[in-house]
Write a protein that holds these residues in place. Sequence first.
Motif, short mmCIF file in Angstrom:
data_model
loop_
_atom_site.label_atom_id
_atom_site.label_comp_id
_atom_site.label_asym_id
_atom_site.label_seq_id
_atom_site.Cartn_x
_atom_site.Cartn_y
_atom_site.Cartn_z
N VAL A 41 0.87 -1.17 0.00
CA VAL A 41 0.00 0.00 0.00
C VAL A 41 0.91 1.22 0.00
O VAL A 41 1.79 1.35 0.84
CB VAL A 41 -0.93 0.03 1.22
CG1 VAL A 41 -1.76 1.29 1.24
CG2 VAL A 41 -1.82 -1.21 1.23
N VAL A 42 0.67 2.09 -0.95
CA VAL A 42 1.45 3.32 -1.06
C VAL A 42 0.49 4.48 -0.97
O VAL A 42 -0.53 4.53 -1.68
CB VAL A 42 2.25 3.37 -2.38
CG1 VAL A 42 2.99 4.66 -2.51
CG2 VAL A 42 3.16 2.16 -2.50
N LEU A 43 0.81 5.42 -0.13
CA LEU A 43 -0.04 6.60 0.04
C LEU A 43 0.68 7.79 -0.58
O LEU A 43 1.80 8.13 -0.19
CB LEU A 43 -0.29 6.84 1.55
CG LEU A 43 -1.19 8.01 1.89
CD1 LEU A 43 -2.58 7.80 1.30
CD2 LEU A 43 -1.26 8.18 3.38
N ARG A 44 0.07 8.37 -1.59
CA ARG A 44 0.65 9.52 -2.27
C ARG A 44 -0.27 10.72 -2.12
O ARG A 44 -1.48 10.61 -2.24
CB ARG A 44 0.85 9.23 -3.75
CG ARG A 44 1.87 8.19 -4.02
CD ARG A 44 2.07 8.06 -5.49
NE ARG A 44 2.93 6.91 -5.74
CZ ARG A 44 3.12 6.39 -6.91
NH1 ARG A 44 2.50 6.89 -7.95
NH2 ARG A 44 3.91 5.37 -7.07
N LYS A 45 0.35 11.81 -1.92
CA LYS A 45 -0.40 13.06 -1.81
C LYS A 45 -0.28 13.78 -3.13
O LYS A 45 0.82 14.07 -3.60
CB LYS A 45 0.17 13.89 -0.68
CG LYS A 45 -0.82 14.72 0.01
CD LYS A 45 -0.18 15.39 1.19
CE LYS A 45 -1.24 15.88 2.12
NZ LYS A 45 -0.69 16.64 3.19
#
Length: 150
Positions: free
Chosen positions: A145-149
């Motif tokens: 899981v990668v969280l990008r803004k």
Amino acid sequence: MMAEEHTDLEAQIVNDIHCKEIDLVNRDPKNINEDIVKVDFEDVIAEPVGTYSFDGVWKVSYTTFTVSKYWCYRLLSTLLGVPLALLWGFLFACISFCHIWAVVPCIKSYLIEIQCISHIYSLCIRTFCNPLFAALGQVCSSIKVVLRKE
């Protein structure tokens, strides 16, 4: 010799239980009625400031309340104390009997039976659920899981 001493000790313990001295001064040594039935005149009747009766009426009321409570309790305990003690002794003997001869054996029996069932249940869980969860763990282990803004 040893069995004789054991029997004498048991007889002495039983004798001590039934012949125990009672304390006539402190009749509530475990304080079971500490706050429950301690009712004084001031706990029941109180006159707020500005609404006072005559001092004589207040004193007679206090004396009447205290003396009537005292003698009513003594009269009731004289008339009903022994029959109620017999009733409560019988009731607690019945409760003790039921607990010793019915409740505890039922609980022990239940625990013995549930122990067998718990072994079978545990075996089923280990046999069917452990491989399934291990496989799901392997499948989900590669998920990232990668969280990008943005």
